[in-house]
Design a protein around this motif. Structure first.
Motif, PDB file in Angstrom:
ATOM      1  N   ARG A   1       0.815  -1.209   0.000  1.00  0.00           N
ATOM      2  CA  ARG A   1       0.000   0.000   0.000  1.00  0.00           C
ATOM      3  C   ARG A   1       0.854   1.267   0.000  1.00  0.00           C
ATOM      4  O   ARG A   1       0.456   2.291  -0.573  1.00  0.00           O
ATOM      5  CB  ARG A   1      -0.960  -0.033   1.198  1.00  0.00           C
TER       6      ARG A   1
ATOM      7  N   ALA B   1       0.485   4.114  -2.752  1.00  0.00           N
ATOM      8  CA  ALA B   1       0.275   5.490  -2.310  1.00  0.00           C
ATOM      9  C   ALA B   1       1.319   6.440  -2.872  1.00  0.00           C
ATOM     10  O   ALA B   1       1.024   7.623  -3.115  1.00  0.00           O
ATOM     11  CB  ALA B   1       0.299   5.550  -0.783  1.00  0.00           C
TER      12      ALA B   1
ATOM     13  N   PHE C   1      -3.443  12.367  -5.892  1.00  0.00           N
ATOM     14  CA  PHE C   1      -4.677  12.355  -5.107  1.00  0.00           C
ATOM     15  C   PHE C   1      -5.913  12.267  -5.993  1.00  0.00           C
ATOM     16  O   PHE C   1      -5.959  12.857  -7.082  1.00  0.00           O
ATOM     17  CB  PHE C   1      -4.790  13.625  -4.265  1.00  0.00           C
TER      18      PHE C   1
ATOM     19  N   GLU D   1      -9.776  12.632  -1.755  1.00  0.00           N
ATOM     20  CA  GLU D   1      -8.572  12.703  -0.928  1.00  0.00           C
ATOM     21  C   GLU D   1      -8.056  14.128  -0.792  1.00  0.00           C
ATOM     22  O   GLU D   1      -7.747  14.598   0.310  1.00  0.00           O
ATOM     23  CB  GLU D   1      -7.473  11.848  -1.543  1.00  0.00           C
TER      24      GLU D   1
ATOM     25  N   GLU E   1       1.765  13.235  -1.145  1.00  0.00           N
ATOM     26  CA  GLU E   1       0.746  12.186  -1.200  1.00  0.00           C
ATOM     27  C   GLU E   1       1.055  11.024  -0.252  1.00  0.00           C
ATOM     28  O   GLU E   1       0.171  10.545   0.458  1.00  0.00           O
ATOM     29  CB  GLU E   1       0.607  11.647  -2.635  1.00  0.00           C
TER      30      GLU E   1
ATOM     31  N   ARG F   1      -1.114  10.007   3.005  1.00  0.00           N
ATOM     32  CA  ARG F   1      -1.816   8.716   2.956  1.00  0.00           C
ATOM     33  C   ARG F   1      -1.377   7.758   4.062  1.00  0.00           C
ATOM     34  O   ARG F   1      -2.054   6.754   4.306  1.00  0.00           O
ATOM     35  CB  ARG F   1      -1.614   8.075   1.587  1.00  0.00           C
TER      36      ARG F   1
ATOM     37  N   ALA G   1      -3.920   6.805   6.459  1.00  0.00           N
ATOM     38  CA  ALA G   1      -4.823   5.689   6.160  1.00  0.00           C
ATOM     39  C   ALA G   1      -4.077   4.363   6.238  1.00  0.00           C
ATOM     40  O   ALA G   1      -4.588   3.382   6.786  1.00  0.00           O
ATOM     41  CB  ALA G   1      -5.436   5.853   4.774  1.00  0.00           C
TER      42      ALA G   1
ATOM     43  N   THR H   1      -5.503   2.604   1.618  1.00  0.00           N
ATOM     44  CA  THR H   1      -4.451   3.297   0.864  1.00  0.00           C
ATOM     45  C   THR H   1      -4.797   4.760   0.660  1.00  0.00           C
ATOM     46  O   THR H   1      -3.957   5.646   0.838  1.00  0.00           O
ATOM     47  CB  THR H   1      -4.235   2.627  -0.508  1.00  0.00           C
ATOM     48  N   PHE H   2      -6.033   5.027   0.282  1.00  0.00           N
ATOM     49  CA  PHE H   2      -6.462   6.401   0.023  1.00  0.00           C
ATOM     50  C   PHE H   2      -6.930   7.048   1.322  1.00  0.00           C
ATOM     51  O   PHE H   2      -7.497   6.394   2.183  1.00  0.00           O
ATOM     52  CB  PHE H   2      -7.588   6.424  -1.014  1.00  0.00           C
ATOM     53  N   ILE H   3      -6.716   8.350   1.426  1.00  0.00           N
ATOM     54  CA  ILE H   3      -7.045   9.044   2.669  1.00  0.00           C
ATOM     55  C   ILE H   3      -8.502   9.496   2.637  1.00  0.00           C
ATOM     56  O   ILE H   3      -8.875  10.437   1.926  1.00  0.00           O
ATOM     57  CB  ILE H   3      -6.077  10.225   2.936  1.00  0.00           C
TER      58      ILE H   3
END
Length: 493
Positions: free
Chosen positions: A20, A24, A29, A33, A70, A74, A77, A120-122
C-alpha cells in the motif's frame, strides 16, 4: 512466545503495508482525498460533509502538514488500517483460535474496500474502521461474557472507541445500535449495571461536538445528509439499487460477498450458534440493510456499507477454517496483479478507451482515471507561466469543490496562492467557510478548470466578473497522447 499463525499474521500485515505504501507513492490524489487535505489545513470541530477525525489524523501523521505530499498524507490511512488488520486477527482469535485470526487477515486483504479504498487512500473511513474495530474488540470481550464484574473496563473502552469512530464518520452509530440490540437479545443483565449507561457519555460527547458545530452553522450537515439519505422519498430507483448491489459485490470482492451470504444462511439455519457470531451479525446487518434500502429511492455509494463487510470477516474466517490457506494466498497474489494493472492503467492509460471529443473543453470527460493523473504535470506547466507573468499574487476562483481542491493542492499551494469557491453551498462545500478566512476578492482573479469539469467563465458574471481572457491552455499528456486540457483564465470586474 508468538504462535506460528501470529507470526504469519504480522509478516502478512507488513507485506500488505509495503504494497500500500508503493501504491500510495505512485498515484496522485483523487477528488475526495485532496478535499480531505483541506480538513487538516483548516481544522474545525466538525465539517460540512463529515466529522473532523480524518483531518486530525492527517495533521498527526504529517506533523501538521510539515511533510506535505501524497505518501505521507496517505500514511494517515495506511498505518491505521495496518493496525486494524491486527485487531481483526485478535477478534477472530477470540472467537476461535489464531489460525482463524490469520485467515481473517487474509480475507481482509482480499477486500478492495479495506485494502485500497480505505487502506491506501485518505478518506474518513480509515480512522472510522480503526476505532470501530477497537470498539468492537472490547465489546465482544465484555458484553458476550457472563461475568460482568471482570468486563466493565473493557465495556467502557468499547464505548470510548465507538465515540471516536462516530467522530470519524456517522455510520459508526450502527455499532452502538448493534451493542444495544445484542444486549437486549442475549445479555439483558448488562442493563442492570451503571457502567453500561456511564459508557454512553463518550458517544454523547462526540455527538455533542458535531451537534454544536451544526447548531452554529444552521444545522447544515443534517440538511445535506438528510437530502442524500432520506428514508421516505420518491419512487423505486432501479439504477441506484442495481449500482449499490453491484458496487457492494465489487468493492468487497465477489468471493467475500458470496461467503457473507453463506455466513448469514449458516446463522439463520443455526449451523453456527456461538453468541459472538450473533454479535457480529447485529453490528453488520443493520447497516447493510439500511444502505440497500436507501438505494431503492436515492443514489448511494457502495463504500457506505464497507465497514459492515469488514465486521463480518471474523465470522467468514470461521466459516472457511478448514479450506487450504494457500488458496487465500493465491487470491491475494491475484489481487496484487489486478492492483498493479490498475496502477499502470492510470499512469500509462492501458486498457482505457481514448476520448474522441473534438472539442478540447470536453476531452477526457469520461475518463475517471484522470482524477488521479495529470495534476503534477499541470502544476509544473502552469506554475512557471504564472511566475513568468507575475500572476501568482492573484487569487484563484472555482465553482465547485472539485476540481477546486486539486487546484488548491497542486497549483495554489506551491505558489502560496489562495483559492475561493464561488457558487452555492452544495457545490463549493468547505470553501464556503474557507472564503471567510480570506479578504474579499479583488477586481482581477484567475479561473482554472480542466476539460473533465469544464464550465465556461461566464458562470462568474453573477459575481461581477463580466470579462474573461484565456491566458493558458495546457495539454496534459499520458504516454505521449493528450488526454485532457487545463485552462487558465483571467477574469475582470
Amino acid at each position: 512466545m508468538l504462535s506460528v499463525y501470529k507470526r504469519y499474521t504480522l509478516i502478512f500485515i507488513i507485506i500488505s503495508t509495503v504494497l500500500r505504501i508503493f501504491l500510495a507513492s505512485s498515484l496522485e490524489f483523487g477528488n475526495d482525498e485532496v478535499y480531505y487535505w483541506l480538513y487538516a489545513k483548516y481544522p474545525a470541530i466538525s465539517h460540512f460533509d463529515h466529522p473532523p477525525m480524518v483531518g486530525f489524523f492527517i495533521q498527526f501523521f504529517t506533523f501538521n502538514l510539515f511533510f506535505d505530499n501524497e505518501l505521507v498524507i496517505r500514511l494517515a490511512a495506511i498505518i491505521p488500517i495496518s493496525i486494524a488488520m491486527y485487531i481483526i486477527f485478535l477478534i477472530a482469535s477470540t472467537i476461535k483460535n489464531d489460525k482463524v485470526g490469520f485467515i481473517a487477515v487474509l480475507l481482509c486483504n482480499l477486500n478492495i474496500y479495506a485494502l485500497v479504498i480505505s487502506g491506501t487512500f485518505i478518506l474518513p473511513d480509515a480512522p472510522m474502521i480503526l476505532f470501530w474495530l477497537l470498539g468492537f474488540y472490547f465489546f465482544i470481550q465484555s458484553i458476550t461474557e457472563d461475568v460482568i464484574t471482570e468486563s466493565k473496563t473493557k465495556l467502557l473502552l468499547g464505548f470510548l472507541f465507538t465515540a471516536l469512530a462516530i467522530y470519524s464518520k456517522y455510520q459508526a452509530i450502527y455499532l452502538l445500535f448493534g451493542v444495544v440490540l445484542y444486549i437486549v437479545s442475549f445479555r439483558i443483565q448488562w442493563l442492570k449495571t451503571r457502567t453500561f449507561y456511564l459508557g454512553f457519555i463518550f458517544p454523547l460527547i462526540a455527538i455533542g461536538l458535531i451537534f454544536y458545530w451544526n447548531y452554529t452553522n444552521d444545522f447544515i450537515s443534517y440538511k445535506f445528509h438528510g437530502n442524500r439519505v432520506s428514508f421516505f422519498s420518491g419512487s423505486f430507483n432501479s439504477t441506484a439499487f442495481l449500482r449499490e448491489i453491484l458496487g457492494q459485490i465489487i468493492y468487497n470482492n465477489p468471493y467475500l460477498f458470496y461467503l457473507s451470504v453463506l455466513f448469514l444462511l449458516a446463522i439463520y439455519k443455526k449451523k453456527l450458534t456461538d453468541p459472538k457470531l450473533y454479535f457480529i451479525l447485529f453490528c453488520s446487518l443493520p447497516l447493510l440493510l439500511t444502505t440497500i434500502y436507501l438505494s431503492i429511492y436515492r443514489n448511494t455509494l457502495p463504500h457506505w456499507s464497507g465497514i459492515a463487510y469488514i465486521t463480518l470477516i471474523p465470522g467468514l474466517a470461521l466459516l472457511i477454517e478448514k479450506i487450504p490457506i494457500k488458496r487465500l494466498v493465491f487470491g491475494f497474489a491475484f489481487m496484487l496483479i489486478m492492483l498493479i494493472t490498475a496502477l499502470f492503467s492510470v499512469d500509462k492509460g492501458l486498457f482505457i478507451p481514448v476520448d474522441n471529443f473534438a472539442k478540447k473543453e470536453r476531452l477526457g470527460k469520461n475518463d475517471v482515471t484522470l482524477d488521479m493523473f495529470g495534476w503534477k504535470q499541470a502544476s509544473d506547466k502552469i506554475s512557471s507561466n504564472l511566475i513568468k507573468k507575475q500572476l501568482t499574487q492573484l487569487p484563484i476562483v472555482s465553482n465547485n469543490w472539485y476540481p477546486a481542491a486539486h487546484i488548491d493542492y497542486y497549483i495554489a499551494r506551491p505558489n502560496k496562492m489562495k483559492v475561493y469557491g464561488l457558487g452555492n453551498l452544495a457545490n463549493i462545500h468547505k470553501y464556503y467557510w474557507i472564503n471567510n478566512k480570506y479578504r474579499p476578492l479583488e477586481k482581477e482573479v484567475l479561473y482554472i478548470t480542466d476539460s473533465r469539469n469544464y464550465k465556461n467563465p461566464s458562470i462568474f458574471q453573477s459575481n461581477g466578473y463580466q470579462t474573461s481572457e484565456l491566458i493558458q491552455k495546457t495539454p496534459i499528456l499520458r504516454n505521449g497522447v493528450v488526454v485532457k486540457y487545463v485552462f487558465v483564465y483571467k477574469l475582470f470586474k
